[in-house]
Design a protein around this motif. Structure first.
Motif, PDB file in Angstrom:
ATOM      1  N   THR A 242       0.821  -1.217   0.000  1.00 23.36           N
ATOM      2  CA  THR A 242       0.000   0.000   0.000  1.00 23.36           C
ATOM      3  C   THR A 242       0.853   1.264   0.000  1.00 23.36           C
ATOM      4  O   THR A 242       0.429   2.297  -0.505  1.00 23.36           O
ATOM      5  CB  THR A 242      -0.947   0.008   1.216  1.00 23.36           C
ATOM      6  OG1 THR A 242      -0.177  -0.183   2.414  1.00 23.36           O
ATOM      7  CG2 THR A 242      -1.982  -1.102   1.103  1.00 23.36           C
ATOM      8  N   GLY A 243       2.057   1.180   0.588  1.00 21.87           N
ATOM      9  CA  GLY A 243       2.913   2.361   0.629  1.00 21.87           C
ATOM     10  C   GLY A 243       3.920   2.446  -0.494  1.00 21.87           C
ATOM     11  O   GLY A 243       4.741   3.369  -0.527  1.00 21.87           O
ATOM     12  N   VAL A 244       3.876   1.503  -1.430  1.00 19.67           N
ATOM     13  CA  VAL A 244       4.830   1.484  -2.544  1.00 19.67           C
ATOM     14  C   VAL A 244       4.366   2.459  -3.621  1.00 19.67           C
ATOM     15  O   VAL A 244       3.290   2.301  -4.192  1.00 19.67           O
ATOM     16  CB  VAL A 244       4.963   0.056  -3.122  1.00 19.67           C
ATOM     17  CG1 VAL A 244       5.880   0.080  -4.345  1.00 19.67           C
ATOM     18  CG2 VAL A 244       5.499  -0.898  -2.068  1.00 19.67           C
ATOM     19  N   ARG A 245       5.181   3.455  -3.918  1.00 18.71           N
ATOM     20  CA  ARG A 245       4.817   4.448  -4.936  1.00 18.71           C
ATOM     21  C   ARG A 245       5.122   3.965  -6.345  1.00 18.71           C
ATOM     22  O   ARG A 245       4.398   4.278  -7.290  1.00 18.71           O
ATOM     23  CB  ARG A 245       5.571   5.759  -4.671  1.00 18.71           C
ATOM     24  CG  ARG A 245       5.190   6.440  -3.366  1.00 18.71           C
ATOM     25  CD  ARG A 245       5.923   7.765  -3.217  1.00 18.71           C
ATOM     26  NE  ARG A 245       5.552   8.446  -1.983  1.00 18.71           N
ATOM     27  CZ  ARG A 245       6.045   9.622  -1.612  1.00 18.71           C
ATOM     28  NH1 ARG A 245       6.928  10.246  -2.400  1.00 18.71           N
ATOM     29  NH2 ARG A 245       5.669  10.177  -0.476  1.00 18.71           N
ATOM     30  N   ASN A 246       6.213   3.226  -6.490  1.00 18.23           N
ATOM     31  CA  ASN A 246       6.638   2.755  -7.811  1.00 18.23           C
ATOM     32  C   ASN A 246       6.559   1.230  -7.832  1.00 18.23           C
ATOM     33  O   ASN A 246       7.534   0.548  -7.524  1.00 18.23           O
ATOM     34  CB  ASN A 246       8.054   3.233  -8.113  1.00 18.23           C
ATOM     35  CG  ASN A 246       8.548   2.780  -9.479  1.00 18.23           C
ATOM     36  OD1 ASN A 246       7.818   2.164 -10.251  1.00 18.23           O
ATOM     37  ND2 ASN A 246       9.799   3.074  -9.779  1.00 18.23           N
ATOM     38  N   LEU A 247       5.393   0.704  -8.180  1.00 20.33           N
ATOM     39  CA  LEU A 247       5.214  -0.743  -8.143  1.00 20.33           C
ATOM     40  C   LEU A 247       6.086  -1.435  -9.176  1.00 20.33           C
ATOM     41  O   LEU A 247       6.606  -2.530  -8.932  1.00 20.33           O
ATOM     42  CB  LEU A 247       3.740  -1.097  -8.389  1.00 20.33           C
ATOM     43  CG  LEU A 247       3.382  -2.582  -8.235  1.00 20.33           C
ATOM     44  CD1 LEU A 247       3.688  -3.071  -6.831  1.00 20.33           C
ATOM     45  CD2 LEU A 247       1.914  -2.816  -8.583  1.00 20.33           C
ATOM     46  N   GLY A 248       6.290  -0.805 -10.335  1.00 19.44           N
ATOM     47  CA  GLY A 248       7.155  -1.396 -11.351  1.00 19.44           C
ATOM     48  C   GLY A 248       8.566  -1.575 -10.851  1.00 19.44           C
ATOM     49  O   GLY A 248       9.198  -2.613 -11.063  1.00 19.44           O
ATOM     50  N   GLY A 249       9.091  -0.551 -10.162  1.00 18.41           N
ATOM     51  CA  GLY A 249      10.430  -0.655  -9.597  1.00 18.41           C
ATOM     52  C   GLY A 249      10.499  -1.712  -8.511  1.00 18.41           C
ATOM     53  O   GLY A 249      11.491  -2.450  -8.415  1.00 18.41           O
TER      54      GLY A 249
END
Length: 289
Positions: free
Chosen positions: A49-56
């Motif tokens: 939920t706190g991940v801003r860059n899911l791709g990274g």
């Protein structure tokens, strides 16, 4: 839409790139699929939920999975690393990630040399050079500092370049050749350009550069005609430590020109203007000759 469905949708958006990263790392489409599946399982088990860059985040997970697989591997059958997996060969994905996959700048020697690298070297080289992942993001995966990670990739790159016969790209000699090329281009000196270019040289542009008018060309004469009188705004620069040139407007980097040099002649020029890729290249402007 449930949380599970939302994560599944997000994961599918990144699946093609994740499989490409895993395939380049492992050399096997089957093992690449296993690594991507493991990344999905870890995503499903994690609180992002706190991940801003899911791709990274997913790229980091796949990198760690591949690193573990390489370290534990004792015997396997190889598939050509220069080929995309059959499952993605027909992909029509757009964007800088796809272009990074298609720009196989390391060449044929990768097929042999990549498998001789230590796992950490292999991961640093593949993620940075093929998929433009910054060293600071690769460092936690291999358990090194960003500087040490850059050294890993540089060591691996030198082995690749040695196998390809590429020399002097980052040395003073390489910078001299690039400087002479820029001067000849600015002056419209067609004959001087021919001397500096290998007969089989190629000029390649990414999609953004092509939209800006940087058309592709092949052969020394074709490239000389294309670039004669055209380099007035380019300045000599080091690109990730290699000899090249860069073009900026009002202090904003607009494009870089990466030179591949073998035996004192330019064999390839890659024009990169995509902002996503430019942001991941270390550019150091050099004084004009």
């Amino acid at each position: 839409m449930t949380e599970h469905e939302r994560l599944a949708e997000c994961f599918e958006e990144h699946r093609s790139r994740l499989r490409a990263v895993a395939h380049r790392m492992l050399g096997s489409a089957g093992e690449a699929d296993d690594a991507v599946q493991e990344a999905w399982l870890r995503l499903h088990r994690s609180d992002v939920t706190g991940v801003r860059n899911l791709g990274g985040w997913l790229t980091t997970v796949v990198g760690r999975v591949c690193l573990d697989m390489l370290r534990s591997r004792t015997a396997r059958r190889e598939e050509p690393l220069g080929l995309r997996p059959p499952e993605t060969a027909g992909d029509q994905a757009d964007g800088p990630e796809h272009e990074a996959l298609l720009a196989d700048s390391l060449g044929v020697a990768l097929l042999v040399v990549l498998d001789t690298l230590a796992p950490a070297e292999r991961l640093a080289l593949v993620l940075h050079d093929m998929f433009a992942v910054p060293y600071r993001e690769i460092a936690p995966i291999v358990g090194r500092t960003p500087s040490a990670t850059k050294m890993l990739a540089s060591r691996a790159r030198r082995r690749i370049q040695a196998a390809e016969g590429v020399r002097d790209t980052g040395s003073g000699r390489g910078q001299d050749i690039v400087g002479a090329f820029l001067a000849a281009s600015r002056d419209g000196d067609f004959e001087a350009l021919l001397v500096l270019l290998h007969p089989g040289a190629v000029l390649r542009s990414d999609r953004t550069a092509a939209q800006l008018g940087a058309a592709e060309a092949s052969g020394a004469a074709g490239i000389a005609r294309r670039l004669s009188g055209r380099a007035r705004g380019a300045r000599p620069a080091l690109l990730d430590g290699g000899a090249g040139a860069a073009w900026s407007v009002g202090g904003e980097l607009r494009a870089v020109f990466s030179f591949t040099i073998a035996d004192g002649r330019i064999t390839a020029i890659d024009v990169i203007a995509d902002p996503w890729r430019l942001a991941r290249i270390d550019v150091e402007f050099l004084p004009a000759a």
